[in-house]
Design an enzyme around this catalytic site. Structure first.
Site, short mmCIF file in Angstrom:
data_model
loop_
_atom_site.label_atom_id
_atom_site.label_comp_id
_atom_site.label_asym_id
_atom_site.label_seq_id
_atom_site.Cartn_x
_atom_site.Cartn_y
_atom_site.Cartn_z
N HIS A 166 -0.87 -55.63 10.28
CA HIS A 166 0.58 -55.50 10.43
C HIS A 166 1.26 -56.59 9.61
CE1 HIS A 166 4.57 -55.40 12.35
NE2 HIS A 166 4.25 -54.18 12.74
N ASP A 197 0.15 -48.12 15.90
CA ASP A 197 -0.10 -46.76 15.44
C ASP A 197 -1.52 -46.29 15.72
OD1 ASP A 197 2.49 -46.44 14.12
OD2 ASP A 197 1.76 -47.95 12.72
#
EC number: 2.3.3.16
Length: 436
Positions: free
Chosen positions: A311, A370
């Site tokens: 991320h 996700d």
């Protein structure tokens, strides 16, 4: 907005072309402080350069705090794990918009207003009919949300009441538009909102009911979707939120601003990543293939990438992913798929292998939000083309809170990034007959 912690300023010193400049250091209530460079261009005759704005704070905000190194995500000071486990989506929406958790009366009034504004103008139905049946639901929703500007054209001169009403309208109408986008894409009739249902139940009802068939909402599914919405509600100044703020800084109609956020969210590097995770897990196919694909991910000459890992902000385990991992197990257990869902088994084994691999540890590549959300959606019967649409439903709360905060900030200015020009210097114009 003025930061109350900056009464006793410290300064950083910056030497440019032999001249020293003192730059105020603005104190954060928690987290990294910020060097105020707003006067550099005027006084030093140069700009600062920060591609992707990775080191630039574009605003002051009291909404969301992230510590990527420690895996912390707070909304208005409340830990995301506490909100996901103990709150519900509309309570979090109230918190985002107003800054405090509601009383019972405030919560009742807020949810009543949301239900009241869930309907959209009947003329909007004609817009849907202009799309071909193969249109992506995000394309339909993008156009539909933008078209709301035509139904509320007077929202250009705001007062405090307008900010609140606009936020309520947008939060209320986005699930209706999302469900309409899905129904149109599969050729089914639209289902109107049902005010007897709560926010999440209502959305699931509009998605899966038909005029001739009632849809009974499974409470485990409802609670899981409620958590997913909370976990996606806001994430500080990401690409789509910054897009909404930039559009809003010009005084544009708020529904048009939200449509720009939807457009940004649609990008595969932003909101479309969970769909990419599902495709990756399908490509891996079985647990036996995991080592081969991990090796491919490590090979810089191989185009394969492990989706759902790493991320831009988090350098530790994404706190949202931890909640979703357990939620995923709860949903699949309820649906009788916990032991035989191949995608979940691949995901769990892939995560376990990656968390022990020095390649991923050194690069601080951990599962993100996700990684498990797509598996949950798929188990719920939500098609992959709707994944980003559901993300937009949740993130609308954050967009509206950020939009409202921006307009209430007395220091707010129209956004105007600068550039490092590397093109031609002055050239003389030649007529076409003189050009080679």
């Amino acid at each position: 907005m003025t930061n109350g912690n900056n009464n006793n300023l410290e300064f950083a010193e910056l030497k440019i072309r032999g001249k020293m400049f003192k730059l105020p250091i603005l104190k954060a209530s928690i987290g990294k402080d910020v060097i105020d460079i707003s006067r550099v261009s005027a006084e030093a005759d140069c700009f600062t350069y920060d591609p992707g704005f990775m080191s630039t704070a574009s605003c002051q905000s009291t909404i969301t705090y992230i510590d990527g190194d420690k895996g912390i995500l707070w909304h208005r000071g409340y830990d995301i794990k506490d909100l996901a486990e103990k709150s519900d989506f509309l309570e979090v929406a109230y918190l985002m918009i107003y800054g405090e958790l509601p009383s019972s009366e405030q919560y009742h009034n807020f949810t009543t207003k949301i239900a009241h504004h869930a309907l959209v103008n009947e003329r909007l139905h004609y817009l849907f009919q202009t799309f071909c049946s193969s249109s992506h639901p995000m394309a339909i929703m993008l156009a539909a949300v933008g078209s709301l500007s035509a139904f509320y054209p007077d929202l250009l001169n705001f007062n405090e009441t307008d900010y609140e009403l606009t936020a309520i309208r947008m939060i209320a109408k986005i699930p209706t538009i999302a469900a309409m986008s899905y129904k149109y894409s599969i050729g089914q009739p639209f289902i109107y909102p049902d005010n007897s249902l709560d926010f999440t139940e209502n959305f699931l009802h509009m998605m899966f009911a038909t005029p001739c068939t009632k849809y009974k909402v499974n409470p485990i599914i409802k609670n899981a979707l409620n958590k997913i919405f909370i976990l996606h509600a806001d994430h500080e100044q990401n690409a789509s939120t910054s897009t909404v703020r930039i559009a809003g800084s010009s005084g544009a109609n708020p529904f048009a601003c939200i449509s720009t956020g939807i457009a940004s969210l649609w990008g595969p590097a932003h909101g479309g990543a969970n769909e990419a995770v599902i495709n990756m897990l399908k490509e891996i196919g079985s647990s036996e293939n995991i080592p081969k694909y991990v090796a491919k991910a490590k090979d810089k000459n191989d185009p394969f990438r492990l989706m759902g890992f790493g991320h831009r902000v988090y350098k530790s385990y994404d706190p949202r992913a931890a909640v979703l991992k357990e939620t995923c197990k709860e949903v699949l257990n309820e649906l009788g798929q916990l032991e035989n869902n191949p995608l979940l088994q691949i995901a769990i084994e892939l995560e376990a292998l990656a968390l022990k691999d020095e390649y991923f540890i050194e690069r601080k590549l951990y599962p993100n939000v996700d990684f498990y959300s797509g598996i949950i959606y798929k188990a719920m019967g939500i098609p992959s083309q709707m994944f980003t649409v559901l993300f937009a439903i949740a993130r609308t709360v954050g967009w509206m809170a950020q939009w409202k905060e921006m307009h209430e900030d007395p220091e707010q200015k129209i956004s105007r990034p600068r550039q490092l020009y590397t093109g031609y210097v002055h050239r003389e114009y030649k007529c076409i007959v003189e050009r080679k």
